[in-house]
Write a protein that holds these residues in place. Structure first.
Motif, PDB file in Angstrom:
ATOM      1  N   GLU A  96      30.342 -88.229  -9.522  1.00  0.00           N
ATOM      2  CA  GLU A  96      30.929 -86.956  -9.955  1.00  0.00           C
ATOM      3  C   GLU A  96      31.721 -86.250  -8.840  1.00  0.00           C
ATOM      4  O   GLU A  96      31.309 -85.205  -8.346  1.00  0.00           O
ATOM      5  CB  GLU A  96      29.841 -86.023 -10.478  1.00  0.00           C
ATOM      6  N   GLY A  97      32.832 -86.817  -8.490  1.00  0.00           N
ATOM      7  CA  GLY A  97      33.596 -86.247  -7.386  1.00  0.00           C
ATOM      8  C   GLY A  97      34.896 -85.613  -7.811  1.00  0.00           C
ATOM      9  O   GLY A  97      35.501 -84.837  -7.061  1.00  0.00           O
ATOM     10  N   TYR A 134      23.984 -94.508  -8.910  1.00  0.00           N
ATOM     11  CA  TYR A 134      24.615 -94.073  -7.658  1.00  0.00           C
ATOM     12  C   TYR A 134      24.963 -92.594  -7.794  1.00  0.00           C
ATOM     13  O   TYR A 134      25.883 -92.233  -8.524  1.00  0.00           O
ATOM     14  CB  TYR A 134      25.866 -94.900  -7.389  1.00  0.00           C
ATOM     15  N   ARG A 136      25.933 -88.880  -6.088  1.00  0.00           N
ATOM     16  CA  ARG A 136      26.537 -88.322  -4.876  1.00  0.00           C
ATOM     17  C   ARG A 136      25.480 -87.615  -4.037  1.00  0.00           C
ATOM     18  O   ARG A 136      24.546 -86.994  -4.558  1.00  0.00           O
ATOM     19  CB  ARG A 136      27.697 -87.390  -5.217  1.00  0.00           C
ATOM     20  N   GLY A 137      25.650 -87.680  -2.728  1.00  0.00           N
ATOM     21  CA  GLY A 137      24.640 -87.202  -1.796  1.00  0.00           C
ATOM     22  C   GLY A 137      24.310 -85.730  -1.933  1.00  0.00           C
ATOM     23  O   GLY A 137      23.174 -85.297  -1.689  1.00  0.00           O
ATOM     24  N   GLU A 138      25.303 -84.939  -2.316  1.00  0.00           N
ATOM     25  CA  GLU A 138      25.077 -83.505  -2.427  1.00  0.00           C
ATOM     26  C   GLU A 138      24.112 -83.172  -3.551  1.00  0.00           C
ATOM     27  O   GLU A 138      23.525 -82.105  -3.585  1.00  0.00           O
ATOM     28  CB  GLU A 138      26.407 -82.771  -2.686  1.00  0.00           C
ATOM     29  N   TYR A 139      23.972 -84.099  -4.494  1.00  0.00           N
ATOM     30  CA  TYR A 139      23.116 -83.860  -5.660  1.00  0.00           C
ATOM     31  C   TYR A 139      21.662 -84.252  -5.395  1.00  0.00           C
ATOM     32  O   TYR A 139      21.043 -84.914  -6.217  1.00  0.00           O
ATOM     33  CB  TYR A 139      23.626 -84.680  -6.856  1.00  0.00           C
ATOM     34  N   ARG A 140      21.115 -83.871  -4.254  1.00  0.00           N
ATOM     35  CA  ARG A 140      19.724 -84.245  -3.966  1.00  0.00           C
ATOM     36  C   ARG A 140      18.782 -83.783  -5.078  1.00  0.00           C
ATOM     37  O   ARG A 140      17.861 -84.482  -5.477  1.00  0.00           O
ATOM     38  CB  ARG A 140      19.304 -83.654  -2.613  1.00  0.00           C
ATOM     39  N   HIS A 175      20.321 -94.288  -5.959  1.00  0.00           N
ATOM     40  CA  HIS A 175      20.914 -94.635  -4.662  1.00  0.00           C
ATOM     41  C   HIS A 175      21.792 -93.448  -4.287  1.00  0.00           C
ATOM     42  O   HIS A 175      22.655 -93.052  -5.064  1.00  0.00           O
ATOM     43  CB  HIS A 175      21.750 -95.909  -4.790  1.00  0.00           C
ATOM     44  N   THR A 176      21.584 -92.912  -3.114  1.00  0.00           N
ATOM     45  CA  THR A 176      22.356 -91.718  -2.764  1.00  0.00           C
ATOM     46  C   THR A 176      23.658 -92.055  -2.062  1.00  0.00           C
ATOM     47  O   THR A 176      23.709 -92.959  -1.215  1.00  0.00           O
ATOM     48  CB  THR A 176      21.531 -90.754  -1.888  1.00  0.00           C
ATOM     49  N   GLY A 177      24.709 -91.353  -2.417  1.00  0.00           N
ATOM     50  CA  GLY A 177      25.943 -91.412  -1.641  1.00  0.00           C
ATOM     51  C   GLY A 177      25.787 -90.472  -0.458  1.00  0.00           C
ATOM     52  O   GLY A 177      24.714 -89.899  -0.235  1.00  0.00           O
ATOM     53  N   ALA A 178      26.848 -90.317   0.319  1.00  0.00           N
ATOM     54  CA  ALA A 178      26.717 -89.454   1.491  1.00  0.00           C
ATOM     55  C   ALA A 178      28.023 -88.720   1.782  1.00  0.00           C
ATOM     56  O   ALA A 178      28.370 -88.481   2.927  1.00  0.00           O
ATOM     57  CB  ALA A 178      26.263 -90.261   2.700  1.00  0.00           C
ATOM     58  N   GLY A 179      28.748 -88.394   0.736  1.00  0.00           N
ATOM     59  CA  GLY A 179      29.940 -87.583   0.949  1.00  0.00           C
ATOM     60  C   GLY A 179      31.212 -88.400   0.987  1.00  0.00           C
ATOM     61  O   GLY A 179      31.700 -88.726   2.071  1.00  0.00           O
ATOM     62  N   SER A 180      31.724 -88.753  -0.195  1.00  0.00           N
ATOM     63  CA  SER A 180      32.996 -89.464  -0.262  1.00  0.00           C
ATOM     64  C   SER A 180      33.455 -89.498  -1.714  1.00  0.00           C
ATOM     65  O   SER A 180      32.753 -90.029  -2.573  1.00  0.00           O
ATOM     66  CB  SER A 180      32.835 -90.891   0.257  1.00  0.00           C
ATOM     67  N   CYS A 183      34.160 -93.008  -3.193  1.00  0.00           N
ATOM     68  CA  CYS A 183      33.022 -93.809  -3.656  1.00  0.00           C
ATOM     69  C   CYS A 183      32.782 -93.659  -5.151  1.00  0.00           C
ATOM     70  O   CYS A 183      31.915 -94.338  -5.709  1.00  0.00           O
ATOM     71  CB  CYS A 183      31.770 -93.473  -2.870  1.00  0.00           C
TER      72      CYS A 183
END
Ligand SMILES: Cc1cc2nc3c(=O)[nH]c(=O)nc-3n(C[C@H](O)[C@H](O)[C@H](O)COP(=O)(O)O)c2cc1C
Ligand code: SF4
Ligand code: FES
Lengths: 443, 160, 697
Positions: A96-97, A134, A136-140, A175-180, A183
């Motif tokens: 979701e970017g 997968y 996005r990292g911000e969505y912890r 699986h977490t992303g980390a800001g991109s 991705c």
């Protein structure tokens, strides 16, 4: 006290995916509630169906990918060779970017088991043994919700080494992303899943033949998977009938920007764009007039107010020179500064270009620099030609669609709002260089 | 180096989430979770993660430089990320960011001298319908205004 | 096997195997498609978008580097759309490029410059400030300037795919993306400099060449590397008699563009301040400078005296001098000094191998064979450390043809990374483990066996017997140390074997026997350092003449020292580890030196002996006539090719003297005595052997 992100239902909405979202709940529907409200019925049904029949049903539903490209989902699934000796995988794109998009979080945040069920059905259809979501990292927050829901599904035997006692083994994890942003592009996502930089992959081979860890994979957006349980329960034809031909079902629309009632709503595909804005969204805020709409996320070319009286489905928007994209609808009122919009979007793409190919890496950066200068009031008319031309030089020539995603809105903005941007340039004339000379360089 | 028992348990499970021989898949999650606990991706973290996943250092660094959430420099105790992308920009995100700079006395990617706050202008956070949005560490704050921002900072200061 | 397809490029029909990349197909048709990231033999990136072509019925331009040819494809590489796209790619590339061509090392041989000249726009529209990142030094030999880098990823690929080192990566993103080294701010790698070579622009520059010359100011001389036995061609860039750099960009020679750290950077010994540039004569116990005529006269007089009094003479030859010099030297020993007391430092049991092969043709593998064979077995050797080119060949064979490699070695080696099987066996016991591989090897179509110095005598015989028993064609490589270790054997620098391994009637003293002999009258050492580490001849009073580049431990003990030329300063031929003969040409000049051939020729003339004209070509003519196996096609070597020699039949009763085989065990960063005089090599010492242990967990 947690804030609800839900909106009160609107009569024009058609609530299928969001049917469990009674306002103003703040907590997700956990497994007991999910089961009480018909949850996991679809996977039970799917287990009794032949895999081909599942794919057939999805094909009939005219469900198209909700991640952005709008590719027919059933067709995508049918590309997987079920007889391949390799393990098969399912990947959920919850990155979701796309600016303007905020629907997947709602789906995961309020009805996580629907996603799990959709994934299970997809997995069943291709004979997969494992899946990843997968996120996005911000969505912890949503990773934790999904983790808990997955745990519940394992406990109740919907996931694990013996799904529903049928002997089928299927595992799922987040699986977490980390800001991109990149991705979110499917092959970059797969690279990221494998622990690498989010550089896109060469296609072909497509993920259906060589996806996650080089095995056959189906990869779909959260919303796409979430639509699947109802398709299986009520039949593909029923789902297709909710939308327009070749554009089946409902979709989540994320209303944002200068709008009275921003929020995420579920509407039938093909609902008129102005109806969505004026009726469901309550119209342009502060009683102002509509200037433009970005109808499918920041990568979709902007529509001027007078271009908005069209059905919002994939084909109609494509005909109008834009796209439905990820369902993000950003409303701009008469006061919106289009130069600023242009500059901000170009800054975004330059920041998110992975850098792999030349036209995207250099093109997005160049666009960012020119548009920043325009916003400063230090542009020339020639800059507009240059922007248009750079965008054309990127279009269709970059390695992955991110280059197009930057070029298309840039071209639309400089073409459709040329006069406004030129005005801006003229206003700053006092500082502009003498005619015929090179403009000042800022930044 | 070892991590907290909870994180160790998480890592143990995480590595099993990827096909045999493909543990590298766990790299990005491991770096992010390790960073959350340690405060930054330190040299030690790089070495440790590389060792556990049987990777060369350069494979870790390739990833480290790419993802914006990963950092080698410790951020503030409260890392404030303000979105200024399209939806937030239209509804006051830029003003909010400027206000935050003034209020905290730092710029983009800055950190207050007491190490309490760090600030970053970020791209779309996926909260467009509740714009302008921001995050403090992993917690979202929606429909922000400068006033709400000030109250938030005050309450965070009091927490210490 | 491959089915063929016919495609049309620019109106010309060509038939190629299905799947051939369009860029390659075009090349076959003589049509050049410009590209940066495409690099033959390495993975496809399709990142630079320079190679876009128009394909009929496809809406978008297609990257020809990633497009497999399919039947009926109609392709245009010069259509207006393509030309326009190329222009725009170059325009994009130049936006953030510093355009510092006037001071850039690459100026004049830069692919970006050339391509802009050929395909680029005449004007610039970019008015913004360029993105900049500072230059970095990664090692004494490798510098990286991110501003110039165009991100073609060639460097990453040669390092990772080509060598298996993987020292380079890509970090950051967008316009900030840049290449990073493996140790944070520096490199720990083979320091081979291949990355510098393949860089199309001046982003990677060499510590030895940076800012020293323009490419058009230099002459390019094809030489053969003097360091190890692999026989890489190294093209010396020479200006005013000085070597400015070494590389092999024209891909001539058996090594293509590959060179290891020694071949590319360790040429600096040539211009070392410690080079001997005048003859020395011992006077009152001290070595004093003397003129050439004085030294030659003194040497001739002393040799004549020795001959007249029938004194015992001994000759020690070199493993780095040319075949012509070696041949001439043994002639000098046998005809002038009338002795078979001649030997050299032996580093591999070639003799037993040749005996076991019994003159069988086609049983010696060439460097090319290592790339085309169906399987390879490496026994008792650390190939990547000691025979870098052979290691690169085997790796390429595995990458391109999936040919497996099997290893039996005492410790971990880099080949383990991809070896089909690696067996650990203590040095000397490797042959005991051969049987374990029988099934695997028998399944292959053919095999090359490479063996190191721990395999000698009986072990080599067992190895060949094992190879014979496999029932598939097997070729062999006996690994030896230096540039002409193999040539020294072939040319008969042996006490019991004349050139071509022909037994002599009365064998002379071996090197060990010479050191121990109590009654030597005269010792002549040519380009060798037998007294390394403080050793002495037992015959302390023997008169010693030494031809050397440096005042080595041996030269220090000499009575007369002749300043000799290094391999890079002379013409001639050398024979590599695979028995392939190559020609090397004189590049730099070091004042005051002479080739060993000339020195010997002058002495022989003074003594009134006719050993033949001491000119390399004339001596080589004689070698071709006289030495079995060396009748190689002249045209081949004259044009820079490598001519394989035929294995001569060595009689079974010959004693191979395996006990004399002692490799000096050099690593990538050492080169015997010579290596000590290369400053650059000294600067980059990376703990040998540690590297691949890190890579193989
Ligand atoms: C630059 C870029 C970013 C993308 N980001 C997302 C994203 O955040 N979420 C998503 O679902 N799809 C995203 N997509 C689309 C995916 O590549 C892919 O088409 C989609 O996930 C497929 O799922 P669907 O068929 O269900 O839509 C992106 C595409 C591009 C080119
Ligand atoms: S350093 Fe040179 S070879 Fe490597 S990617 Fe950059 S430009 Fe290409
Ligand atoms: S050579 Fe094809 S994209 Fe670079």
């Amino acid at each position: 006290m947690k804030q609800t992100l839900l909106v009160p239902p609107h009569p024009l909405e058609k609530r299928v995916l969001t049917r469990r979202f009674e306002y103003p709940r703040t907590e997700p529907v956990w497994i007991d509630e999910y089961l009480q409200t018909g949850g996991y019925e679809a996977i039970r049904k799917a287990m009794s169906m032949e895999p081909e029949a599942i794919v057939e049903e999805v094909k009939k539903s005219a469900l198209r990918g909700r991640g952005g490209a709008g590719f027919p989902t059933g067709m995508k699934w049918s590309f997987v060779d079920r007889r391949s000796p390799k393990p098969k995988y399912v990947v959920v794109n919850a990155d979701e970017g796309e600016p303007g998009t905020c629907k997947d979080r709602i789906l995961m945040g309020y009805d996580p088991h629907r996603l799990i069920e959709g994934v299970l059905i997809g997995a069943r259809a291709i004979g997969a043994c494992r899946g990843w979501i997968y996120i996005r990292g911000e969505y912890r927050e949503y990773i934790e919700i999904m983790d808990r829901a997955i745990e519940q599904a394992y406990e109740r035997g919907f996931l694990g080494s013996n799904v529903l006692g049928t002997g089928w083994e299927f595992h799922l994890s987040t699986h977490t992303g980390a800001g991109s942003y990149e991705c979110g592009e499917e092959t970059a996502l797969l690279e990221s899943l494998e622990g690498k930089r989010g550089n896109p992959r060469l296609k072909p081979p497509f993920p259906a033949t060589s996806g996650a860890f080089q095995c056959p994979t189906i990869l779909n957006n959260v919303e796409t998977f979430c639509a699947v349980p109802d398709i299986i329960l009520n039949g593909g034809e029923w789902y297709a009938s909710l939308g327009t031909p070749r554009n089946g079902g409902t979709r989540l629309v994320c209303l944002s920007g200068h709008i009275e009632r921003p929020g995420v709503y579920e509407v039938p595909l093909g609902m008129n764009l102005l109806t969505i804005i004026n009726e469901i969204g309550g119209g342009v805020w502060k009683g102002r007039k509509l200037k433009a709409v970005i109808p499918g996320g920041s990568s979709s070319p902007v529509l001027k107010a007078d271009e908005c009286d069209i059905p919002a489905d994939y084909d109609s928007l494509a005909k109008a020179g834009s796209m439905l994209g990820s369902g993000a609808t950003v409303v701009l009122d008469e006061t919106a500064d289009m130069t600023k919009v242009l500059a901000r979007l170009m800054k975004f793409y330059a920041h998110e270009s992975c850098g792999w190919c030349i036209p995207c890496r250099e093109g997005t950066t160049w666009l960012k620099k020119i548009t920043a200068r325009l916003e400063e009031g230090l542009g020339t008319e020639r800059d507009l030609e240059t922007i248009d031309n750079i965008s054309q030089n990127m279009l269709g020539r970059t390695f992955c669609p991110l280059g197009d995603a930057a070029a298309m809105p840039a071209m639309a903005l400089v073409r459709k709002f040329r006069d406004e941007i030129l005005d801006r340039i003229r206003q700053a004339e006092a500082f502009a260089p003498a005619p015929g000379t090179q403009p000042l360089v800022v930044l | 180096m070892t991590f907290s028992p909870e994180l160790e348990a998480k890592f143990a499970k995480m590595i099993g989430n990827y096909p045999p021989g493909r543990q590298k898949g766990a790299l990005i999650p491991m770096l992010l979770y390790a960073q959350d606990e340690v405060g930054a991706v330190t040299e030690e973290v790089i070495e440790e993660v590389a060792k556990r996943l049987k990777l060369s250092r350069v494979e870790v660094e390739e990833v480290l430089g790419y993802y914006t959430m990963l950092t080698r420099e410790p951020r503030g105790r409260y890392h404030i990320q303000i979105c200024t992308n399209i939806s937030c920009m239209l509804t006051g995100g830029e003003e909010l960011f400027e206000h935050a700079c003034r209020r905290l006395g730092i710029g983009n990617k800055g950190k207050t001298p007491d190490g309490q706050f760090s600030l970053e202008e970020v791209e779309c956070l996926g909260a467009c319908s509740w714009a302008p949005a921001m995050q403090v560490n992993y917690e979202f704050h929606y429909q922000m205004t400068p006033e709400k921002f000030d109250r938030l900072i005050e309450s965070l200061r009091k927490l210490q | 096997m491959a089915n063929m397809v016919t495609i049309t490029i620019n109106g010309r029909q060509i038939t190629v195997p299905a799947g051939t990349l369009v860029i390659e197909a075009a090349k076959q048709a003589g049509i050049d498609i410009p590209a940066f990231c495409y690099y033959e033999g390495f993975s496809v990136q399709a990142a630079c978008r320079m190679c876009l072509v128009e394909v009929e019925k496809m809406p978008k331009l297609q990257p020809s580097c990633a497009l497999p040819a399919a039947e009926g494809m109609v392709i245009h590489t010069e259509s207006p759309k393509v030309v326009e796209a190329r222009k725009s790619m170059l325009e994009f590339l130049l936006t953030n490029h510093p355009l510092d061509c006037p001071v850039c090392d690459k100026g004049g041989e830069c692919e970006l410059q050339d391509m802009t000249f050929r395909y680029g726009l005449g004007e610039s529209r970019f008015l913004e400030i360029k993105h900049h990142a500072d230059e970095k030094q990664w090692s004494p030999l490798v510098f990286y300037d991110p501003a110039r880098c165009i991100l073609c990823y060639r460097c990453i690929r040669v390092c990772d795919e080509g060598l298996g080192v993987g020292a380079l990566g890509l970090s950051y993103r967008g316009v900030s993306a840049e290449i990073i080294p493996n140790r944070g701010d520096h490199l720990e790698c083979d320091e081979c400099g291949w990355c510098i070579d393949v860089c199309p622009v001046g982003a990677l520059t060499s510590g030895t060449y940076r800012y020293r010359s323009r490419p058009w100011e230099m002459n390019y001389v094809p030489a053969v590397c003097t360091h190890c036995s692999n026989g890489c061609k190294t093209t010396l860039s020479v200006r005013n008699g000085e070597i400015i750099r070494a590389n092999n960009r024209d891909r001539s020679g058996i090594n293509g563009e590959f060179l290891c750290v020694k071949g590319r950077f360790a040429f600096d010994f040539v211009h070392s301040g410690e080079r001997l540039q005048t003859p020395l004569i011992r006077k009152d116990g001290r070595l004093e400078p003397a003129s050439w005529s004085e030294a030659l006269k003194a040497a001739a007089a002393r040799v004549r005296a020795s001959i007249e009094r029938n004194g015992k003479a001994a000759v020690i030859g070199s493993t780095r001098t040319t075949n012509e010099e070696n041949y001439y030297l043994q002639k000098f020993a046998r005809q002038v000094l009338r002795t078979n007391n001649i030997d050299h430092h032996r580093s591999g049991d070639v003799i037993t191998l040749l005996q076991a092969l019994g003159g069988r043709e086609g049983a010696l593998a060439t460097v090319q064979d290592l790339y085309t064979c169906d399987a390879a077995l490496v026994v008792g050797a650390d190939l990547s450390q000691q025979h870098p080119l052979l290691a690169v060949q085997l790796r390429a064979n595995w990458r391109h043809h999936q040919s497996p490699v099997f290893v039996i070695s005492a410790g971990p080696v880099r080949e383990d990374q991809y070896a089909a099987r690696s067996i650990r066996a203590e040095a000397g016991t490797e042959a005991d483990r051969l049987e374990e591989l029988r099934a695997d090897l028998q399944a292959r179509r053919n095999l090359v066996i490479l063996y190191g110095p721990s395999m000698k005598g009986e072990a080599v015989r067992r190895l060949v017997a094992f190879g014979d028993s496999l029932g598939i064609p097997v070729k062999y490589v006996c690994l030896v140390d230096y540039a002409n270790s193999r040539g020294a054997l072939d040319m008969g620098l042996l006490p019991h074997l004349a050139p071509g391994y022909r037994p002599v009637e009365i064998p002379g003293m071996t090197l060990d026997a010479m050191l121990e002999a109590p009654d030597l009258d005269l010792v002549w050492v040519v380009g060798a350092n037998p007294l390394e580490g403080g050793r002495r001849f037992v015959s302390r009073d023997a008169f010693m003449i030494v031809n050397e580049l440096f005042l080595t431990e041996t030269a220090q003990q000499a009575d007369i020292v002749f300043p000799a030329m290094s391999l890079y300063e002379k013409n001639g031929t050398v024979t590599n580890v695979c028995g392939e003969v190559q020609r090397t040409k004189a590049g730099p000049k070091v004042m005051g030196t002479k080739s060993d051939l000339e020195i010997l020729g002058l002495i022989a003339a003074q003594l009134g002996f006719d050993l033949g004209v001491p000119l390399p070509d004339r001596v080589f003519e004689e070698i071709r006539r006289e030495v079995p196996g060396y009748n190689v096609p002249l045209a081949l070597i004259a044009t820079g090719g490598a001519a394989p020699t035929k294995p001569p039949a060595v009689p079974a009763e010959v004693d191979a003297q395996p006990e004399l085989v002692r490799s000096s065990g050099d690593t990538l960063f050492t080169s015997g005595t010579l290596g000590k005089y290369s400053k650059k090599l000294g600067e980059v010492i990376e703990a040998p052997g540690r590297l691949y242990q890190v890579l193989v967990p």
